[in-house]
Design an enzyme around this catalytic site. Sequence first.
Site, PDB file in Angstrom:
ATOM      1  N   TRP A   1      87.339 -45.052 -24.866  1.00 38.09           N
ATOM      2  CA  TRP A   1      87.077 -44.851 -23.434  1.00 38.09           C
ATOM      3  C   TRP A   1      85.725 -45.405 -23.005  1.00 38.09           C
ATOM      4  O   TRP A   1      85.433 -45.462 -21.819  1.00 38.09           O
ATOM      5  CB  TRP A   1      87.178 -43.373 -23.075  1.00 38.09           C
ATOM      6  CG  TRP A   1      86.460 -42.444 -24.016  1.00 38.09           C
ATOM      7  CD1 TRP A   1      85.159 -42.074 -23.968  1.00 38.09           C
ATOM      8  CD2 TRP A   1      87.025 -41.784 -25.142  1.00 38.09           C
ATOM      9  NE1 TRP A   1      84.864 -41.218 -24.993  1.00 38.09           N
ATOM     10  CE2 TRP A   1      86.000 -41.015 -25.735  1.00 38.09           C
ATOM     11  CE3 TRP A   1      88.312 -41.748 -25.720  1.00 38.09           C
ATOM     12  CZ2 TRP A   1      86.202 -40.223 -26.863  1.00 38.09           C
ATOM     13  CZ3 TRP A   1      88.508 -40.977 -26.844  1.00 38.09           C
ATOM     14  CH2 TRP A   1      87.471 -40.231 -27.406  1.00 38.09           C
TER      15      TRP A   1
ATOM     16  N   GLU B   1      87.589 -37.412 -20.526  1.00 38.02           N
ATOM     17  CA  GLU B   1      86.827 -36.176 -20.330  1.00 38.02           C
ATOM     18  C   GLU B   1      87.731 -34.955 -20.307  1.00 38.02           C
ATOM     19  O   GLU B   1      87.386 -33.897 -20.850  1.00 38.02           O
ATOM     20  CB  GLU B   1      85.989 -36.257 -19.049  1.00 38.02           C
ATOM     21  CG  GLU B   1      84.835 -37.232 -19.108  1.00 38.02           C
ATOM     22  CD  GLU B   1      83.791 -36.860 -20.155  1.00 38.02           C
ATOM     23  OE1 GLU B   1      83.763 -35.694 -20.602  1.00 38.02           O
ATOM     24  OE2 GLU B   1      83.005 -37.743 -20.538  1.00 38.02           O
TER      25      GLU B   1
ATOM     26  N   TYR C   1      81.191 -30.398 -14.281  1.00 30.63           N
ATOM     27  CA  TYR C   1      80.870 -31.280 -15.415  1.00 30.63           C
ATOM     28  C   TYR C   1      81.682 -32.569 -15.345  1.00 30.63           C
ATOM     29  O   TYR C   1      81.129 -33.675 -15.438  1.00 30.63           O
ATOM     30  CB  TYR C   1      81.124 -30.585 -16.751  1.00 30.63           C
ATOM     31  CG  TYR C   1      81.175 -31.595 -17.872  1.00 30.63           C
ATOM     32  CD1 TYR C   1      80.004 -32.198 -18.325  1.00 30.63           C
ATOM     33  CD2 TYR C   1      82.394 -32.021 -18.400  1.00 30.63           C
ATOM     34  CE1 TYR C   1      80.039 -33.188 -19.295  1.00 30.63           C
ATOM     35  CE2 TYR C   1      82.435 -33.006 -19.368  1.00 30.63           C
ATOM     36  CZ  TYR C   1      81.259 -33.586 -19.813  1.00 30.63           C
ATOM     37  OH  TYR C   1      81.306 -34.576 -20.762  1.00 30.63           O
TER      38      TYR C   1
ATOM     39  N   ASP D   1      77.625 -29.972 -20.082  1.00 30.66           N
ATOM     40  CA  ASP D   1      78.667 -29.370 -20.906  1.00 30.66           C
ATOM     41  C   ASP D   1      77.999 -28.609 -22.045  1.00 30.66           C
ATOM     42  O   ASP D   1      76.789 -28.374 -22.022  1.00 30.66           O
ATOM     43  CB  ASP D   1      79.620 -30.442 -21.438  1.00 30.66           C
ATOM     44  CG  ASP D   1      78.948 -31.391 -22.427  1.00 30.66           C
ATOM     45  OD1 ASP D   1      77.698 -31.412 -22.508  1.00 30.66           O
ATOM     46  OD2 ASP D   1      79.671 -32.119 -23.133  1.00 30.66           O
TER      47      ASP D   1
ATOM     48  N   THR E   1      92.978 -18.227 -24.799  1.00 34.94           N
ATOM     49  CA  THR E   1      91.692 -17.798 -24.257  1.00 34.94           C
ATOM     50  C   THR E   1      91.516 -16.285 -24.307  1.00 34.94           C
ATOM     51  O   THR E   1      90.476 -15.779 -24.720  1.00 34.94           O
ATOM     52  CB  THR E   1      91.539 -18.283 -22.802  1.00 34.94           C
ATOM     53  OG1 THR E   1      91.735 -19.702 -22.764  1.00 34.94           O
ATOM     54  CG2 THR E   1      90.140 -17.961 -22.278  1.00 34.94           C
TER      55      THR E   1
END
Length: 367
Positions: free
Chosen positions: A31, A44, A127, A145, A320
């Site tokens: 990238w 990202e 971010y 980040d 999470t």
Amino acid sequence: MIDMWDDEKIHAFQKTLLKWYDEAGRSTLPWRADHSPYRVWVSEIMLQQTQVSTVIPYFNRFMQAFPTVDDLAKAPEADLLKAWEGLGYYSRVRNMQKAAQQIVNDFDGAWPNTMQTLEALKGVGPYTAAAIASIAFNEPVAAIDGNAFRVFARLFEIDADIAQPATRKLFFELGNQIIDQERPGDFNQAIMDLGSSYMSAKNSDPAHSPVREFDASYQNGTTDLYPVKSKAKKAKPVHYAAMVIKNDDTYLWEKRPEIGLLANFWTVPLFNIDDFVNDRDVNWSETEIQNALEKQLFEQYGVKVDLTKRNLAPITHIYTHQKWFVSVFEGTVVQDQVPKQGEWKTMTDLNRDPQPKIQEKIWKKLS
């Protein structure tokens, strides 16, 4: 209180950091060969919660399958999920498609080119917006980040808790003061590379860091104290049973609901044991659990099955807010039956469907 550098020291830091980046930065990352906003954005989003080495082959395949933002906007969701299979956090790719549709429909295919306007895109936070704006459009905004938190916290010995939302603003303002105005994208990427190498979370090597002369925590022997982060709440344990049901050479296979965890993915039937087995560990024997699961299969799917629990340790998978413990049960239908829910598929057929990571773990456990 941050002991801020003067302009001369800021300039010296920028020069030292970018010299190291030019000589040793990870320029071979796919990238970084093309700073188009689309490629920067895809990379990202993929790099959130995922290691660089894992992302590289996914990125290359994704760009081959969906080379433009228009291709992404028009792609069938099943194709997107299949391309993302194994990366996890699937809301990322769903939001990417929604953002691609915004660009095509609301912006006439033209990319927003500032951090502020980029944040209007679905799934693009501060971010990611700053990373795209700085790398693709040369806007001098700091991309904060985990790496940037760690690098800046150690450089300046900042003891603010990075788990608190207000702290991001503090680091963002600091980053904007020291970012290189001419090369903001390279500056942000250099901070990323620094935070994943000499100033990593584990096994850092500040003594050989190219910016050690600017690193207050190294100079004072306090590297391990930064960044400061309060502990997150522990994930709630949830117990599941995975039903691997065979009918000759086919398996019972179903598409998950459109909302909730694993939305729109294909799996074997998964039962939350905690939903229908009270005080499981105390009052229920393995036989009683097995009988309850057989009853649940018949009531929900209309198939009669003799189950056998595989003598395997439960599969663990962490989301999470939840930690799944999945026990695997196998069974063969008593007679050929058309299920009320799901369908019979061969292994060849089901491999074409997008599967979540937990399903991959189930197949691996049985192999």
